[in-house]
Design an enzyme around this catalytic site. Sequence first.
Site, short mmCIF file in Angstrom:
data_model
loop_
_atom_site.label_atom_id
_atom_site.label_comp_id
_atom_site.label_asym_id
_atom_site.label_seq_id
_atom_site.Cartn_x
_atom_site.Cartn_y
_atom_site.Cartn_z
N GLU A 191 -19.92 -16.53 -10.86
CA GLU A 191 -20.32 -15.90 -9.66
C GLU A 191 -21.30 -14.53 -10.09
O GLU A 191 -20.95 -14.11 -11.12
CB GLU A 191 -19.29 -16.02 -8.67
CG GLU A 191 -18.17 -14.93 -9.07
CD GLU A 191 -16.89 -15.17 -8.34
OE1 GLU A 191 -17.11 -15.99 -7.46
OE2 GLU A 191 -16.15 -14.42 -8.39
N HIS A 197 -10.95 -10.48 -12.34
CA HIS A 197 -11.71 -9.78 -11.40
C HIS A 197 -10.89 -9.79 -10.04
O HIS A 197 -10.13 -10.48 -9.73
CB HIS A 197 -13.07 -10.39 -11.17
CG HIS A 197 -13.06 -11.62 -10.72
ND1 HIS A 197 -13.11 -12.70 -11.44
CD2 HIS A 197 -13.28 -12.15 -9.25
CE1 HIS A 197 -12.78 -13.91 -10.66
NE2 HIS A 197 -13.15 -13.25 -9.23
N ARG A 224 -4.71 -17.21 -8.65
CA ARG A 224 -4.40 -15.87 -8.35
C ARG A 224 -3.26 -15.45 -9.48
O ARG A 224 -2.32 -16.15 -9.48
CB ARG A 224 -3.79 -16.05 -7.00
CG ARG A 224 -3.43 -14.47 -6.21
CD ARG A 224 -3.03 -14.77 -4.84
NE ARG A 224 -3.76 -15.36 -3.79
CZ ARG A 224 -3.51 -16.49 -3.39
NH1 ARG A 224 -2.28 -16.94 -3.62
NH2 ARG A 224 -4.48 -16.83 -2.47
#
Length: 323
Positions: free
Chosen positions: A117, A175, A195
């Site tokens: 992304e 990130h 996560r």
Amino acid sequence: MLYPLKFHPILKKKIWGGERLAYKSEEHEESIGESWEISAVEDNISVVSNGILADNDLQELIEVYMGDLVGDHIYEKFGIEFPLLIKYIDANDDLSIQVHPDDETAKERHNAYGKTEMWYIVDAEKDASLVLGFNHEIDKATYLQALHQNKLMDLLNVQKVKKGESFFIPAGLVHAIGKGCLIAEIQQTSDITYRIYDYNRKDANGNTRELHTDLATDVIDYSYQPQHRVNYTPQDNQSAKLVKCPYFTTNLLVFDRDIEKEYVHLDSFVIYMCLQGKFTITTGECEPVLVNKGETVLIPACFKNLTLYPDDITQVLEIYVEE
């Protein structure tokens, strides 16, 4: 007949969401963390909001119009699945530290695409920051030790950001988006997130959120990469390249006069995200379409020549997929 398509935003309420996307909700709801502008994620397929194709979803349109809508090479590769997920993200609190798998791992584990992304900072409060990788090269053992000792933050690269900056986030890069950031996100069509740390936060019932430590450990890039910010120079009245990768190309277009856009050599749809101002699109074949600040529009691949008419200074992200 195809034309520039707008879609109903798919709004996601989050515990960390803010108020800057409330205008997209008819009820002006708060705590909206994400607005999925164009999505082909399962159970989250975007639905057209304008023109004679209103109420048709994106997948239905690709079934009918195929390469005319998305581009022949994209249709041959992805079929009726649209390859990109386009979002706005409003972080009123820090998001969890996370990582995404690449295509190979995602295919093996989830029968899905990976997730590379990019972020464009639409707005940022003073001292807003991002987490982008590690602050020095480490190995898996060092990472796990820090994680289990609740010292992961000591290893992470925390970078202050400001409005107008852009960042590339390849699969494998640890990130997180920090409090105070409003971000435009362009990514592969994937909703797979591992996560790895959530600041030990607890919900109203005293429960912490699920972590994906085992899944994440084998996909993390432990190397030190000092630069994640995209270097670019804005150019008046022409596109400036932000990111070009195998999954998408994103440009920044800042213009205050009429612009002729030619896509004769591009076999792809084009997406415009209007970040500032507003503009009208004409194609010569259909009714003009007005795009306001905060709106996103999909230009079908069959349109090769467009004219964009701005209202004062207008800022747009221009997104497509190159062969």
